[in-house]
Write a protein that holds these residues in place. Structure first.
Motif, PDB file in Angstrom:
ATOM      1  N   GLN A 172       0.829  -1.196   0.000  1.00  0.00           N
ATOM      2  CA  GLN A 172       0.000   0.000   0.000  1.00  0.00           C
ATOM      3  C   GLN A 172       0.867   1.251   0.000  1.00  0.00           C
ATOM      4  OE1 GLN A 172      -3.045   2.246  -0.483  1.00  0.00           O
ATOM      5  NE2 GLN A 172      -3.391   0.052  -0.262  1.00  0.00           N
ATOM      6  N   ALA A 173       1.969   1.224   0.759  1.00  0.00           N
ATOM      7  CA  ALA A 173       2.882   2.364   0.788  1.00  0.00           C
ATOM      8  C   ALA A 173       3.510   2.582  -0.590  1.00  0.00           C
ATOM      9  CB  ALA A 173       3.975   2.127   1.830  1.00  0.00           C
ATOM     10  N   ALA A 174       3.895   1.500  -1.252  1.00  0.00           N
ATOM     11  CA  ALA A 174       4.498   1.610  -2.585  1.00  0.00           C
ATOM     12  C   ALA A 174       3.530   2.243  -3.579  1.00  0.00           C
ATOM     13  CB  ALA A 174       4.943   0.230  -3.068  1.00  0.00           C
ATOM     14  N   GLU A 175       2.232   1.882  -3.455  1.00  0.00           N
ATOM     15  CA  GLU A 175       1.221   2.471  -4.335  1.00  0.00           C
ATOM     16  C   GLU A 175       1.092   3.978  -4.097  1.00  0.00           C
ATOM     17  OE1 GLU A 175      -2.500   0.468  -4.109  1.00  0.00           O
ATOM     18  OE2 GLU A 175      -1.696  -1.468  -4.759  1.00  0.00           O
ATOM     19  N   ARG A 176       1.414   4.409  -2.881  1.00  0.00           N
ATOM     20  CA  ARG A 176       1.343   5.829  -2.540  1.00  0.00           C
ATOM     21  C   ARG A 176       2.648   6.548  -2.869  1.00  0.00           C
ATOM     22  NH1 ARG A 176      -2.777   6.973   1.336  1.00  0.00           N
ATOM     23  NH2 ARG A 176      -4.053   5.130   1.753  1.00  0.00           N
ATOM     24  N   GLY A 177       3.651   5.800  -3.269  1.00  0.00           N
ATOM     25  CA  GLY A 177       4.883   6.421  -3.712  1.00  0.00           C
ATOM     26  C   GLY A 177       5.962   6.568  -2.655  1.00  0.00           C
ATOM     27  N   ASP A 204      -2.507   5.731   6.208  1.00  0.00           N
ATOM     28  CA  ASP A 204      -2.985   6.882   5.448  1.00  0.00           C
ATOM     29  C   ASP A 204      -2.675   8.181   6.191  1.00  0.00           C
ATOM     30  OD1 ASP A 204      -4.620   8.103   3.263  1.00  0.00           O
ATOM     31  OD2 ASP A 204      -5.923   8.625   4.928  1.00  0.00           O
ATOM     32  N   ALA A 205      -2.967   8.191   7.495  1.00  0.00           N
ATOM     33  CA  ALA A 205      -2.685   9.381   8.293  1.00  0.00           C
ATOM     34  C   ALA A 205      -1.188   9.656   8.356  1.00  0.00           C
ATOM     35  CB  ALA A 205      -3.252   9.212   9.702  1.00  0.00           C
ATOM     36  N   LEU A 206      -0.379   8.597   8.456  1.00  0.00           N
ATOM     37  CA  LEU A 206       1.076   8.751   8.525  1.00  0.00           C
ATOM     38  C   LEU A 206       1.616   9.350   7.231  1.00  0.00           C
ATOM     39  CD1 LEU A 206       3.715   8.213  10.076  1.00  0.00           C
ATOM     40  CD2 LEU A 206       3.713   5.897   9.086  1.00  0.00           C
ATOM     41  N   ASP A 207       1.073   8.931   6.111  1.00  0.00           N
ATOM     42  CA  ASP A 207       1.488   9.472   4.814  1.00  0.00           C
ATOM     43  C   ASP A 207       1.284  10.987   4.782  1.00  0.00           C
ATOM     44  OD1 ASP A 207       2.134   9.828   2.142  1.00  0.00           O
ATOM     45  OD2 ASP A 207       0.245   9.020   1.395  1.00  0.00           O
ATOM     46  N   ARG A 208       0.102  11.437   5.184  1.00  0.00           N
ATOM     47  CA  ARG A 208      -0.183  12.873   5.160  1.00  0.00           C
ATOM     48  C   ARG A 208       0.553  13.618   6.269  1.00  0.00           C
ATOM     49  NH1 ARG A 208      -6.328  12.993   5.539  1.00  0.00           N
ATOM     50  NH2 ARG A 208      -6.065  10.882   6.320  1.00  0.00           N
ATOM     51  N   PHE A 209       0.752  12.951   7.407  1.00  0.00           N
ATOM     52  CA  PHE A 209       1.497  13.551   8.526  1.00  0.00           C
ATOM     53  C   PHE A 209       2.921  13.874   8.088  1.00  0.00           C
ATOM     54  CE2 PHE A 209       3.207  13.271  12.994  1.00  0.00           C
ATOM     55  CZ  PHE A 209       2.391  14.249  13.536  1.00  0.00           C
ATOM     56  N   ARG A 215       8.847  15.426   6.332  1.00  0.00           N
ATOM     57  CA  ARG A 215       9.860  14.511   6.862  1.00  0.00           C
ATOM     58  C   ARG A 215       9.619  13.121   6.292  1.00  0.00           C
ATOM     59  NH1 ARG A 215       9.379  14.952  13.226  1.00  0.00           N
ATOM     60  NH2 ARG A 215      10.697  13.077  13.021  1.00  0.00           N
ATOM     61  N   HIS A 216      10.710  12.361   6.177  1.00  0.00           N
ATOM     62  CA  HIS A 216      10.581  10.968   5.763  1.00  0.00           C
ATOM     63  C   HIS A 216       9.868  10.183   6.866  1.00  0.00           C
ATOM     64  CE1 HIS A 216      12.939  11.467   2.184  1.00  0.00           C
ATOM     65  NE2 HIS A 216      13.992  11.925   2.855  1.00  0.00           N
ATOM     66  N   ILE A 217       9.236   9.091   6.472  1.00  0.00           N
ATOM     67  CA  ILE A 217       8.530   8.262   7.452  1.00  0.00           C
ATOM     68  C   ILE A 217       9.540   7.403   8.200  1.00  0.00           C
ATOM     69  CG2 ILE A 217       6.886   6.376   7.730  1.00  0.00           C
ATOM     70  CD1 ILE A 217       5.275   7.576   5.457  1.00  0.00           C
ATOM     71  N   THR A 218       9.641   7.673   9.484  1.00  0.00           N
ATOM     72  CA  THR A 218      10.564   6.961  10.364  1.00  0.00           C
ATOM     73  C   THR A 218       9.817   6.574  11.634  1.00  0.00           C
ATOM     74  OG1 THR A 218      11.242   9.029  11.422  1.00  0.00           O
ATOM     75  CG2 THR A 218      12.549   8.284   9.510  1.00  0.00           C
ATOM     76  N   ILE A 219      10.478   5.795  12.478  1.00  0.00           N
ATOM     77  CA  ILE A 219       9.862   5.415  13.752  1.00  0.00           C
ATOM     78  C   ILE A 219       9.575   6.639  14.620  1.00  0.00           C
ATOM     79  CG2 ILE A 219      10.271   4.218  15.942  1.00  0.00           C
ATOM     80  CD1 ILE A 219      11.575   1.974  14.366  1.00  0.00           C
ATOM     81  N   PRO A 220      10.492   7.615  14.754  1.00  0.00           N
ATOM     82  CA  PRO A 220      10.166   8.814  15.554  1.00  0.00           C
ATOM     83  C   PRO A 220       8.940   9.563  15.032  1.00  0.00           C
ATOM     84  CG  PRO A 220      12.529   8.663  15.231  1.00  0.00           C
ATOM     85  CD  PRO A 220      11.917   7.604  14.362  1.00  0.00           C
ATOM     86  N   LEU A 221       8.786   9.655  13.720  1.00  0.00           N
ATOM     87  CA  LEU A 221       7.617  10.343  13.166  1.00  0.00           C
ATOM     88  C   LEU A 221       6.347   9.550  13.463  1.00  0.00           C
ATOM     89  CD1 LEU A 221       6.740  12.826  11.455  1.00  0.00           C
ATOM     90  CD2 LEU A 221       6.747  11.278   9.476  1.00  0.00           C
ATOM     91  N   LEU A 222       6.403   8.229  13.308  1.00  0.00           N
ATOM     92  CA  LEU A 222       5.252   7.378  13.628  1.00  0.00           C
ATOM     93  C   LEU A 222       4.911   7.492  15.105  1.00  0.00           C
ATOM     94  CD1 LEU A 222       3.138   5.203  13.083  1.00  0.00           C
ATOM     95  CD2 LEU A 222       4.967   3.495  13.263  1.00  0.00           C
ATOM     96  N   ARG A 223       5.952   7.482  15.959  1.00  0.00           N
ATOM     97  CA  ARG A 223       5.714   7.610  17.406  1.00  0.00           C
ATOM     98  C   ARG A 223       5.016   8.922  17.740  1.00  0.00           C
ATOM     99  NH1 ARG A 223      10.711   7.712  19.061  1.00  0.00           N
ATOM    100  NH2 ARG A 223      10.934   5.442  19.165  1.00  0.00           N
ATOM    101  N   LYS A 224       5.421  10.002  17.084  1.00  0.00           N
ATOM    102  CA  LYS A 224       4.800  11.305  17.314  1.00  0.00           C
ATOM    103  C   LYS A 224       3.320  11.274  16.946  1.00  0.00           C
ATOM    104  CE  LYS A 224       5.141  16.147  15.749  1.00  0.00           C
ATOM    105  NZ  LYS A 224       5.114  16.773  17.082  1.00  0.00           N
TER     106      LYS A 224
END
Length: 229
Positions: A172-177, A204-209, A215-224
């Motif tokens: 799903q992430a690959a489809e979103r680029g 989906d929320a993480l992609d827009r976040f 910022r790139h999607i990382t564990i710290p960003l997901l944790r936030k």
């Protein structure tokens, strides 16, 4: 350009994706999905299916998807979450009734379901879908109703393995680029609801976040994101 605020994203993370058979990741449930599709298209002789499995395995998704299929086609269909309305009866145009969490039905509701089953069986046209947490014969319900539940097709809904969930998230992430690293997937599985529907909503929320914060999607960003929900 549409800009999303953090508040909007945190509200969106609570929304449920629209269920359909096409967005259900089948895993070991391939035969069940094909049978349901054939039933909805009128290619399956059997008109009753009982599905069972643990919480979060996708039972509600499947029942809601079936009802939505008929409603979108302009037909009459009902989804009943752990209840039965006595007004539900066989009538012209009634295509499908889906009863979720059958073990939650009280005695009166069980009688209604028993009656509806017999009506549908006699007519042979409307579809009845029922879900529960246990195989039919292990349910603590009226014995005559339990017997009816076991007469149709019975399928266990198998939850996806962790590897299958990671694969689905990454596709799903690959489809979103973007690329979703294995470590991020594992962190998400450890700190969020593990059913695939909830995981996809967070993805989906993480992609827009990540776009909001650039910022790139990382564990710290997901944790936030998870900590601010």
């Amino acid at each position: 350009m549409i800009r999303f605020s953090e508040k909007q994203l945190l509200l969106d993370i609570k929304l449920q994706a629209t269920p359909s058979l096409d967005n259900f990741v089948s895993g070991r449930n391939f035969e069940l999905i094909q049978t349901l599709k054939n039933m909805l298209l009128g290619h399956e002789k059997e008109r009753f299916i009982y599905v069972w499995g643990d919480s979060g395995c996708g039972k509600s998704h499947l029942l809601q998807a079936a009802v939505r299929f008929f409603i979108q086609s302009g037909e009459v269909a009902y989804y009943c979450p752990g209840e039965m309305n006595q007004l539900i009866q066989l009538s012209d145009g009634l295509c499908c009734v889906a009863i979720d969490d059958v073990e939650s039905l009280d005695n009166e509701a069980q009688l209604v379901l028993f009656s509806v089953y017999n009506q549908f069986k006699e007519a042979g046209s409307s579809i009845l879908l029922v879900s529960g947490s246990l195989p039919p014969m292990q349910l603590n319900l009226r014995r005559d109703l339990v017997t009816r539940l076991a007469w149709g097709l019975v399928y266990q809904v198998h939850e996806l393995t962790e590897a299958e969930k990671i694969d689905a998230l990454q596709k799903q992430a690959a489809e979103r680029g973007f690329v979703l690293e294995n470590a991020v997937c594992r962190y998400l599985l450890q700190h969020a609801q593990r059913d695939l529907s909830s995981l996809m909503i967070i993805l989906d929320a993480l992609d827009r976040f990540s776009l909001v914060h650039q910022r790139h999607i990382t564990i710290p960003l997901l944790r936030k994101l998870l900590n601010n929900r």
